[in-house]
Motif scaffolding. Structure first.
Motif, short mmCIF file in Angstrom:
data_model
loop_
_atom_site.label_atom_id
_atom_site.label_comp_id
_atom_site.label_asym_id
_atom_site.label_seq_id
_atom_site.Cartn_x
_atom_site.Cartn_y
_atom_site.Cartn_z
N ARG A 55 0.75 -1.14 0.08
CA ARG A 55 0.06 -0.15 0.05
C ARG A 55 0.88 1.22 -0.04
NH1 ARG A 55 -5.34 1.35 1.76
NH2 ARG A 55 -5.73 -0.94 1.61
N LEU A 56 0.74 2.18 -0.93
CA LEU A 56 1.47 3.33 -1.01
C LEU A 56 0.62 4.45 -0.50
CD1 LEU A 56 2.72 2.73 -4.74
CD2 LEU A 56 3.89 2.39 -2.64
N PRO A 57 1.28 5.48 -0.29
CA PRO A 57 0.38 6.99 0.41
C PRO A 57 0.01 7.48 -0.96
CG PRO A 57 2.84 7.28 0.42
CD PRO A 57 2.84 5.90 0.03
N THR A 58 0.14 7.29 -2.18
CA THR A 58 -0.45 7.98 -3.41
C THR A 58 -0.82 6.58 -4.39
OG1 THR A 58 1.85 8.18 -4.32
CG2 THR A 58 0.95 10.29 -2.94
N ARG A 59 -1.63 7.32 -5.25
CA ARG A 59 -2.01 6.30 -6.16
C ARG A 59 -0.80 6.08 -7.18
NH1 ARG A 59 -6.98 4.79 -8.00
NH2 ARG A 59 -7.92 6.05 -6.42
N ASP A 60 -0.88 4.74 -7.75
CA ASP A 60 0.13 4.37 -8.71
C ASP A 60 -0.50 3.84 -9.91
OD1 ASP A 60 2.99 3.60 -9.89
OD2 ASP A 60 2.40 1.57 -9.34
N SER A 61 -0.15 4.10 -11.10
CA SER A 61 -0.68 3.72 -12.31
C SER A 61 0.45 2.75 -13.15
CB SER A 61 -1.32 4.68 -13.26
OG SER A 61 -2.10 4.15 -14.47
N ASP A 62 0.43 1.37 -13.24
CA ASP A 62 1.26 0.66 -14.01
C ASP A 62 0.80 -0.60 -14.23
OD1 ASP A 62 3.82 0.19 -15.02
OD2 ASP A 62 4.94 0.45 -13.04
N TYR A 63 1.44 -1.72 -15.01
CA TYR A 63 1.06 -2.85 -15.40
C TYR A 63 2.34 -3.75 -15.21
CZ TYR A 63 3.76 -1.35 -19.49
OH TYR A 63 4.68 -0.84 -20.18
N PHE A 64 2.11 -5.08 -15.31
CA PHE A 64 2.81 -6.06 -14.99
C PHE A 64 2.76 -6.99 -16.22
CE2 PHE A 64 4.58 -10.20 -14.09
CZ PHE A 64 6.11 -10.12 -13.85
N ASP A 65 3.78 -7.28 -17.03
CA ASP A 65 3.89 -8.37 -18.13
C ASP A 65 4.64 -9.61 -17.69
OD1 ASP A 65 2.28 -6.61 -19.81
OD2 ASP A 65 4.12 -5.76 -20.77
N CYS A 66 4.23 -10.78 -18.00
CA CYS A 66 5.04 -12.01 -17.82
C CYS A 66 6.61 -11.94 -18.44
CB CYS A 66 3.95 -13.01 -18.60
SG CYS A 66 4.87 -14.76 -18.25
N GLN A 67 7.22 -12.31 -17.55
CA GLN A 67 8.83 -12.17 -18.02
C GLN A 67 9.12 -13.40 -19.02
OE1 GLN A 67 10.57 -12.47 -14.06
NE2 GLN A 67 10.28 -10.49 -13.85
N VAL A 68 8.00 -14.55 -19.14
CA VAL A 68 8.34 -15.63 -20.03
C VAL A 68 8.02 -15.22 -21.39
CG1 VAL A 68 8.19 -17.90 -20.19
CG2 VAL A 68 8.61 -17.20 -17.93
N CYS A 69 6.53 -15.04 -21.41
CA CYS A 69 5.63 -15.03 -22.77
C CYS A 69 5.38 -13.47 -23.08
CB CYS A 69 4.73 -15.84 -22.79
SG CYS A 69 3.15 -15.20 -21.54
N GLY A 70 5.45 -12.52 -22.36
CA GLY A 70 5.18 -11.16 -22.58
C GLY A 70 4.00 -10.80 -22.54
N ASP A 71 2.70 -11.47 -22.10
CA ASP A 71 1.62 -11.49 -22.03
C ASP A 71 1.23 -10.56 -20.61
OD1 ASP A 71 -1.27 -11.92 -22.97
OD2 ASP A 71 -1.41 -13.26 -21.21
N ARG A 72 0.23 -9.54 -20.93
CA ARG A 72 -0.08 -8.75 -19.75
C ARG A 72 -0.95 -9.48 -18.84
NH1 ARG A 72 -0.49 -3.19 -20.40
NH2 ARG A 72 1.53 -3.63 -21.24
N ILE A 73 -0.26 -9.55 -17.53
CA ILE A 73 -0.93 -10.32 -16.51
C ILE A 73 -1.84 -9.42 -15.53
CG2 ILE A 73 -0.65 -11.28 -14.32
CD1 ILE A 73 1.98 -12.61 -15.40
N ARG A 74 -1.52 -8.01 -15.02
CA ARG A 74 -2.35 -7.31 -14.20
C ARG A 74 -2.18 -5.87 -14.71
NH1 ARG A 74 -2.78 -8.00 -8.03
NH2 ARG A 74 -2.57 -10.30 -8.62
N GLU A 75 -3.16 -5.04 -14.67
CA GLU A 75 -2.97 -3.67 -14.63
C GLU A 75 -3.59 -3.06 -13.32
OE1 GLU A 75 -3.86 -1.29 -18.19
OE2 GLU A 75 -4.30 -3.27 -19.16
N TRP A 76 -2.93 -1.60 -12.89
CA TRP A 76 -3.37 -1.16 -11.86
C TRP A 76 -3.37 0.46 -11.83
CZ3 TRP A 76 0.85 -4.06 -11.93
CH2 TRP A 76 1.96 -3.65 -11.50
#
Length: 71
Positions: A28-49
């Motif tokens: 939990r951060l004190p301010t909002r963060d906008s980013d995403y995570f792509d799989c390190q193996v295949c590059g597929d987008r796993i999650r955005e926030w």
């Protein structure tokens, strides 16, 4: 430096494309963060926030990834 702290327990998440397994810890951060995570193996987008709760992914086990269908 922004203060962070672990929120809740760690959980596992699997990439839907290649089945790589990740350990996910949410901070939990004190301010909002906008980013995403792509799989390190295949590059597929796993999650955005766009939130104050930010996941951190650690690869536990590589899944099966086909390099190219044309080979």
């Amino acid at each position: 430096m922004a203060q962070t702290w672990t929120h809740g327990s760690e959980q596992n998440e699997t990439c839907p494309k290649c089945n790589s397994l990740y350990r996910v810890t949410t901070f939990r951060l004190p301010t909002r963060d906008s980013d995403y995570f792509d799989c390190q193996v295949c590059g597929d987008r796993i999650r955005e926030w766009n939130d104050t709760e930010v996941p951190s992914f650690t690869l536990i086990q590589r899944g099966q990834h086909e390099e190219s269908e044309n080979k």
